[in-house]
Design a protein around this motif. Structure first.
Motif, PDB file in Angstrom:
ATOM      1  N   ARG A  29      80.323 -26.805  51.436  1.00 64.98           N
ATOM      2  CA  ARG A  29      80.426 -27.591  50.205  1.00 64.98           C
ATOM      3  C   ARG A  29      81.175 -26.768  49.151  1.00 64.98           C
ATOM      4  O   ARG A  29      80.645 -26.433  48.099  1.00 64.98           O
ATOM      5  N   ARG A  30      82.446 -26.463  49.466  1.00 64.43           N
ATOM      6  CA  ARG A  30      83.272 -25.627  48.603  1.00 64.43           C
ATOM      7  C   ARG A  30      84.402 -26.400  47.933  1.00 64.43           C
ATOM      8  O   ARG A  30      85.251 -25.798  47.275  1.00 64.43           O
ATOM      9  N   GLY A  31      84.429 -27.711  48.123  1.00 70.48           N
ATOM     10  CA  GLY A  31      85.470 -28.519  47.510  1.00 70.48           C
ATOM     11  C   GLY A  31      86.732 -28.615  48.359  1.00 70.48           C
ATOM     12  O   GLY A  31      86.845 -27.967  49.407  1.00 70.48           O
ATOM     13  N   ILE A  32      87.671 -29.436  47.896  1.00 69.83           N
ATOM     14  CA  ILE A  32      88.971 -29.592  48.562  1.00 69.83           C
ATOM     15  C   ILE A  32      90.069 -29.342  47.523  1.00 69.83           C
ATOM     16  O   ILE A  32      90.055 -29.904  46.423  1.00 69.83           O
ATOM     17  N   LEU A  33      91.018 -28.504  47.914  1.00 69.16           N
ATOM     18  CA  LEU A  33      92.140 -28.121  47.064  1.00 69.16           C
ATOM     19  C   LEU A  33      93.403 -28.784  47.588  1.00 69.16           C
ATOM     20  O   LEU A  33      93.821 -28.558  48.718  1.00 69.16           O
ATOM     21  N   HIS A  34      94.003 -29.621  46.761  1.00 69.01           N
ATOM     22  CA  HIS A  34      95.203 -30.381  47.121  1.00 69.01           C
ATOM     23  C   HIS A  34      96.406 -29.626  46.576  1.00 69.01           C
ATOM     24  O   HIS A  34      96.508 -29.404  45.356  1.00 69.01           O
ATOM     25  N   LEU A  35      97.340 -29.233  47.455  1.00 68.54           N
ATOM     26  CA  LEU A  35      98.445 -28.343  47.108  1.00 68.54           C
ATOM     27  C   LEU A  35      99.768 -29.091  47.003  1.00 68.54           C
ATOM     28  O   LEU A  35     100.057 -29.974  47.818  1.00 68.54           O
ATOM     29  N   TYR A  36     100.594 -28.682  46.038  1.00 76.21           N
ATOM     30  CA  TYR A  36     101.938 -29.235  45.866  1.00 76.21           C
ATOM     31  C   TYR A  36     102.934 -28.081  45.755  1.00 76.21           C
ATOM     32  O   TYR A  36     102.802 -27.216  44.894  1.00 76.21           O
ATOM     33  N   HIS A  37     103.949 -28.097  46.624  1.00 74.45           N
ATOM     34  CA  HIS A  37     105.021 -27.112  46.562  1.00 74.45           C
ATOM     35  C   HIS A  37     106.116 -27.560  45.596  1.00 74.45           C
ATOM     36  O   HIS A  37     106.882 -26.739  45.095  1.00 74.45           O
ATOM     37  N   ASN A  38     106.173 -28.859  45.359  1.00 74.59           N
ATOM     38  CA  ASN A  38     107.257 -29.460  44.586  1.00 74.59           C
ATOM     39  C   ASN A  38     106.725 -29.999  43.265  1.00 74.59           C
ATOM     40  O   ASN A  38     105.760 -30.767  43.230  1.00 74.59           O
ATOM     41  N   ARG A  39     107.352 -29.601  42.155  1.00 71.16           N
ATOM     42  CA  ARG A  39     106.859 -29.998  40.838  1.00 71.16           C
ATOM     43  C   ARG A  39     106.932 -31.501  40.635  1.00 71.16           C
ATOM     44  O   ARG A  39     106.019 -32.112  40.049  1.00 71.16           O
ATOM     45  N   ALA A  40     107.982 -32.123  41.121  1.00 68.31           N
ATOM     46  CA  ALA A  40     108.119 -33.573  40.950  1.00 68.31           C
ATOM     47  C   ALA A  40     106.996 -34.316  41.658  1.00 68.31           C
ATOM     48  O   ALA A  40     106.429 -35.279  41.124  1.00 68.31           O
ATOM     49  N   ALA A  41     106.648 -33.858  42.877  1.00 69.73           N
ATOM     50  CA  ALA A  41     105.558 -34.498  43.621  1.00 69.73           C
ATOM     51  C   ALA A  41     104.223 -34.301  42.905  1.00 69.73           C
ATOM     52  O   ALA A  41     103.392 -35.217  42.860  1.00 69.73           O
ATOM     53  N   PHE A  42     104.028 -33.121  42.341  1.00 70.70           N
ATOM     54  CA  PHE A  42     102.804 -32.851  41.580  1.00 70.70           C
ATOM     55  C   PHE A  42     102.703 -33.779  40.369  1.00 70.70           C
ATOM     56  O   PHE A  42     101.642 -34.364  40.102  1.00 70.70           O
ATOM     57  N   ASP A  43     103.792 -33.939  39.660  1.00 74.31           N
ATOM     58  CA  ASP A  43     103.788 -34.814  38.484  1.00 74.31           C
ATOM     59  C   ASP A  43     103.529 -36.271  38.879  1.00 74.31           C
ATOM     60  O   ASP A  43     102.780 -36.984  38.204  1.00 74.31           O
ATOM     61  N   GLN A  44     104.135 -36.702  39.992  1.00 72.83           N
ATOM     62  CA  GLN A  44     103.943 -38.082  40.453  1.00 72.83           C
ATOM     63  C   GLN A  44     102.507 -38.345  40.881  1.00 72.83           C
ATOM     64  O   GLN A  44     102.023 -39.472  40.813  1.00 72.83           O
ATOM     65  N   ALA A  45     101.807 -37.293  41.319  1.00 76.31           N
ATOM     66  CA  ALA A  45     100.439 -37.453  41.820  1.00 76.31           C
ATOM     67  C   ALA A  45      99.440 -37.745  40.714  1.00 76.31           C
ATOM     68  O   ALA A  45      98.294 -38.121  40.996  1.00 76.31           O
ATOM     69  N   ALA A  46      99.858 -37.595  39.466  1.00 79.39           N
ATOM     70  CA  ALA A  46      98.934 -37.851  38.358  1.00 79.39           C
ATOM     71  C   ALA A  46      98.432 -39.294  38.362  1.00 79.39           C
ATOM     72  O   ALA A  46      97.266 -39.558  38.031  1.00 79.39           O
ATOM     73  N   ALA A  47      99.291 -40.236  38.748  1.00 76.78           N
ATOM     74  CA  ALA A  47      98.883 -41.646  38.769  1.00 76.78           C
ATOM     75  C   ALA A  47      97.791 -41.879  39.804  1.00 76.78           C
ATOM     76  O   ALA A  47      96.803 -42.577  39.546  1.00 76.78           O
ATOM     77  N   GLY A  48      97.953 -41.281  40.998  1.00 79.98           N
ATOM     78  CA  GLY A  48      96.930 -41.407  42.022  1.00 79.98           C
ATOM     79  C   GLY A  48      95.632 -40.747  41.604  1.00 79.98           C
ATOM     80  O   GLY A  48      94.539 -41.259  41.872  1.00 79.98           O
ATOM     81  N   ASN A  49      95.728 -39.594  40.940  1.00 80.73           N
ATOM     82  CA  ASN A  49      94.526 -38.912  40.476  1.00 80.73           C
ATOM     83  C   ASN A  49      93.770 -39.757  39.457  1.00 80.73           C
ATOM     84  O   ASN A  49      92.534 -39.786  39.450  1.00 80.73           O
ATOM     85  N   ALA A  50      94.514 -40.464  38.615  1.00 80.32           N
ATOM     86  CA  ALA A  50      93.871 -41.328  37.630  1.00 80.32           C
ATOM     87  C   ALA A  50      93.052 -42.429  38.305  1.00 80.32           C
ATOM     88  O   ALA A  50      91.952 -42.781  37.842  1.00 80.32           O
ATOM     89  N   LEU A  51      93.549 -42.958  39.419  1.00 84.17           N
ATOM     90  CA  LEU A  51      92.802 -43.983  40.154  1.00 84.17           C
ATOM     91  C   LEU A  51      91.538 -43.410  40.776  1.00 84.17           C
ATOM     92  O   LEU A  51      90.474 -44.048  40.761  1.00 84.17           O
ATOM     93  N   LEU A  52      91.629 -42.204  41.338  1.00 85.34           N
ATOM     94  CA  LEU A  52      90.454 -41.565  41.922  1.00 85.34           C
ATOM     95  C   LEU A  52      89.395 -41.308  40.855  1.00 85.34           C
ATOM     96  O   LEU A  52      88.196 -41.517  41.087  1.00 85.34           O
TER      97      LEU A  52
END
Length: 411
Positions: free
Chosen positions: A133-156
């Motif tokens: 029970r240590r959590g899950i770390l979601h990794l992004y190598h690309n800044r654009a992909a990281f920025d785009q993921a904000a919308a999905g995170n908002a839904l979660l």
């Protein structure tokens, strides 16, 4: 009290059986293999991941799939060979892009509820399954992909999940064994990992202790509802044939559910989406110290990881649309091993065990938890890549549907 037959002894079937036993029903579990949890519940990525609940239905996913079609090592591989089921499934998948937000929130809420059921059950029955029970770390190598993921995170987060952005420095602090630059990430502290096979086998044993009968090496030849009962004809290794008469049947047969449903006049649109994993055996102290303990999800590579005890490191990924094919392809396994060597160079990959399984995926990305057209028939199937994550909750849902059915019938 009713008698219920559950078809399938994977994670979905066994959790369903347990939920029915908890409500006082008599349960028989039938599976075509010699032991429970030997197909898709054998060696998946191990993540109990509400953070992976965002459904795939998006034009971005479609665009990536088209770009990846000519790459043998792409995270998503689509065999273009004509198949009515495959292409009609894809069309229906695209039709649900409009439901992306609603389905993501619904899946997140289901995943959060599921883990509480699963943890309580494991504690009650004393099931050891390498839980971390240590959590899950979601990794992004690309800044654009990281920025785009904000919308999905908002839904979660709208679905009730605590998940927040982290910097490259915070990534290093959360999992110090990681090598390589990252543009950013998201961390879900409430997520966890565990060995699905160990859990399912342990829960199957608990079902037997509670009085369930498990019939293994048994092919289901026919299911025939009628006169208030359901007759299931099976052929097992230990017997020539048997007709099992119960009050109801719950189909939890993974990719085989579609065929069984068709015989019963129901349309359960499931496509077998193939996934791969490797289990890296951590046979030396350096590898054990150099492998991560926090679960990871690499967005670029579409790879997930779990640490299963001291001596195993599970790496899983890829989605392959290639029918019922279960061949283990070297060109699909190699990227998983190379990924490990790149991000964890001090982990020995001299002993790696490959595996593949077929995820039962629906076009909506939501599981089918519903009654069939015929009396006494129920379904709990089609969990896709989230069977381990969602099964404890959908088992409760289908058990409640069964309860309601018999309350109505008795009134």
């Amino acid at each position: 009290m009713a008698s219920i037959l559950v078809i399938g002894a994977g994670i979905t079937g066994v959790t369903t059986a347990y939920a029915l036993l908890e409500r006082g029903h008599t349960v028989i579990i039938v599976d075509r293999l010699r032991y429970p949890a030997m197909e898709t519940s054998f060696a998946n990525g191990g993540q109990l991941s509400a953070s992976n609940a965002e459904v795939w239905n998006s034009w971005g996913t479609v665009a990536k799939g088209l770009r990846w079609m000519l790459r043998a090592n792409a995270p998503l591989l689509f065999n273009p060979r004509p198949s009515w089921h495959k292409y009609s499934w894809m069309a229906e998948f695209c039709g649900h892009i409009l439901n992306h937000r609603r389905h993501t929130i619904e899946t997140t809420q289901l995943a959060i509820a599921a883990r509480e059921h699963l943890f309580r059950t494991a504690e009650r029955e004393g099931i050891e399954f390498d839980l971390e029970r240590r959590g899950i770390l979601h990794l992004y190598h690309n800044r654009a992909a990281f920025d785009q993921a904000a919308a999905g995170n908002a839904l979660l987060r709208e679905g009730g999940l605590e998940r927040y952005a982290v910097t490259s420095e915070e990534i290093a602090a959360i999992e110090p064994t990681l090598h390589g630059p990252f543009s950013g990430g998201y961390f879900t502290p409430s997520d966890s990992t565990g060995d699905i096979h160990k859990f399912t086998r342990g829960l199957a044993a608990a079902c037997e202790r509670r009085g369930a009968r498990i019939v293994i090496d048994a092919q289901v030849e026919d299911v025939e509802p009628g006169n208030g009962h359901v007759t299931t004809k099976i052929v097992a290794a230990s017997i020539d044939s048997e007709a099992i008469v119960t009050d109801a049947v719950v189909v939890c047969a993974g990719v085989a559910s579609r065929t069984i449903a068709a015989r019963l006049g129901d349309r359960i649109n499931i496509y077998p989406v193939k996934g791969y994993s490797v289990t890296v055996c951590l046979d030396d102290s350096q590898s054990q110290a150099s492998a991560p303990t926090v679960s990871l999800l690499d967005e670029d590579a579409k790879i997930v990881t779990s640490r299963l005890g001291r001596n195993r490191f599970r790496i899983a990924g890829t989605a392959e649309f290639n029918g019922m094919n279960k061949d283990i392809r070297a060109d699909r396994i190699a990227p998983l091993t190379r990924w490990c060597e790149r991000l964890f160079p001090n982990v020995s990959t001299s002993s790696v065990i490959p595996w593949t399984g077929l995820r039962p995926m629906t076009p909506t990305m939501l599981p089918h938890v519903c009654r069939g057209r015929r009396n006494g028939v129920f379904y709990n199937t089609g969990h896709g890549h989230l069977g381990w994550t969602l099964s404890a909750a959908t088992a409760e849902l289908v058990a409640e549907q069964v309860e309601h059915h018999f309350r109505v019938r008795a009134s």
